[in-house]
Design a protein around this motif. Sequence first.
Motif, PDB file in Angstrom:
ATOM      1  N   ASP A  73       0.832  -1.216   0.000  1.00 35.06           N
ATOM      2  CA  ASP A  73       0.000   0.000   0.000  1.00 35.06           C
ATOM      3  C   ASP A  73       0.862   1.261   0.000  1.00 35.06           C
ATOM      4  O   ASP A  73       0.445   2.309  -0.494  1.00 35.06           O
ATOM      5  N   ARG A 102       3.514   1.703  -1.636  1.00 38.96           N
ATOM      6  CA  ARG A 102       4.163   1.878  -2.940  1.00 38.96           C
ATOM      7  C   ARG A 102       3.176   2.065  -4.084  1.00 38.96           C
ATOM      8  O   ARG A 102       3.534   1.911  -5.231  1.00 38.96           O
ATOM      9  N   ASN A 103       1.939   2.420  -3.796  1.00 37.76           N
ATOM     10  CA  ASN A 103       0.941   2.416  -4.867  1.00 37.76           C
ATOM     11  C   ASN A 103       0.855   3.706  -5.679  1.00 37.76           C
ATOM     12  O   ASN A 103       0.365   3.690  -6.785  1.00 37.76           O
ATOM     13  N   ARG A 104       1.330   4.857  -5.164  1.00 36.78           N
ATOM     14  CA  ARG A 104       1.207   6.108  -5.923  1.00 36.78           C
ATOM     15  C   ARG A 104       2.577   6.680  -6.250  1.00 36.78           C
ATOM     16  O   ARG A 104       3.287   7.167  -5.384  1.00 36.78           O
ATOM     17  N   ARG A 105       2.952   6.636  -7.527  1.00 35.19           N
ATOM     18  CA  ARG A 105       4.236   7.156  -7.986  1.00 35.19           C
ATOM     19  C   ARG A 105       4.122   8.668  -8.168  1.00 35.19           C
ATOM     20  O   ARG A 105       3.141   9.164  -8.723  1.00 35.19           O
ATOM     21  N   GLY A 122       9.566   8.877  -6.786  1.00 35.29           N
ATOM     22  CA  GLY A 122       9.403   7.832  -5.793  1.00 35.29           C
ATOM     23  C   GLY A 122       7.934   7.575  -5.547  1.00 35.29           C
ATOM     24  O   GLY A 122       7.103   7.829  -6.413  1.00 35.29           O
ATOM     25  N   THR A 123       7.630   7.100  -4.373  1.00 31.36           N
ATOM     26  CA  THR A 123       6.247   6.838  -4.037  1.00 31.36           C
ATOM     27  C   THR A 123       5.787   7.773  -2.926  1.00 31.36           C
ATOM     28  O   THR A 123       6.576   8.190  -2.090  1.00 31.36           O
ATOM     29  N   LEU A 124       4.505   8.076  -2.950  1.00 31.13           N
ATOM     30  CA  LEU A 124       3.907   8.965  -1.968  1.00 31.13           C
ATOM     31  C   LEU A 124       3.410   8.138  -0.795  1.00 31.13           C
ATOM     32  O   LEU A 124       2.680   7.165  -0.972  1.00 31.13           O
ATOM     33  N   VAL A 125       3.820   8.518   0.401  1.00 29.13           N
ATOM     34  CA  VAL A 125       3.384   7.838   1.622  1.00 29.13           C
ATOM     35  C   VAL A 125       2.487   8.801   2.381  1.00 29.13           C
ATOM     36  O   VAL A 125       2.916   9.889   2.735  1.00 29.13           O
ATOM     37  N   LEU A 142       7.606  11.589   0.752  1.00 31.19           N
ATOM     38  CA  LEU A 142       8.201  10.878  -0.372  1.00 31.19           C
ATOM     39  C   LEU A 142       9.041   9.741   0.193  1.00 31.19           C
ATOM     40  O   LEU A 142       9.857   9.948   1.095  1.00 31.19           O
ATOM     41  N   LEU A 181       1.786  13.777  -9.784  1.00 33.68           N
ATOM     42  CA  LEU A 181       1.529  12.360  -9.950  1.00 33.68           C
ATOM     43  C   LEU A 181       2.063  11.887 -11.299  1.00 33.68           C
ATOM     44  O   LEU A 181       1.915  12.586 -12.295  1.00 33.68           O
TER      45      LEU A 181
END
Length: 182
Positions: A129, A131-134, A147-150, A160, A181
Amino acid sequence: MDAELQTEDARQWFAMRDLKRRNAKLPAYMMLEGMGIDCFTPMVHRLVTVSGKRVDMKVPFVQDLLFVRETRERLDTIVDVTPTLQYRYKLGVRHTPIVVRNVDMDRFIKAVRSVDAPRYYRLDEITPDMRNRRILIVGGTLDGYAGTLVTTRGSKVKRLLVELPTLLAAAVEVQPEYIQLI
């Protein structure tokens, strides 16, 4: 001059282990920095009891993890005379120390130092979960980082996730206006 340039190019980031106790007066990262060697240890704030009083101190996130940027030859001589300092080796590969690419390490250090309190994660703590939004950062101190948004439930803070492959990850706060995004 050419020998100096060659030495600079031969320096690599090695993942190392410091086997000293938590309360050691001179941990490996301090010893190596005193010798003029580039070191990086992921540090976090923790409440520690010192002489019966609780004190907020910066301590290593992983007690025995540090990264050292030096040539293998010079580091070998230091490891030989320091019994509590060891290389971290790749799993399944005999006597091959873990080397982090200079680009990856420099990127990680810059990201971590851009904020006051980064959140560190071991790789087993990162869920799918997370790593789902780059995203791509456009502008600011982390311009060009991808990277991915946390996001944390109930928090308006956007972070990030910056990773060191196979070792560690850090979530650093970014301003929403810099997030794009992908």
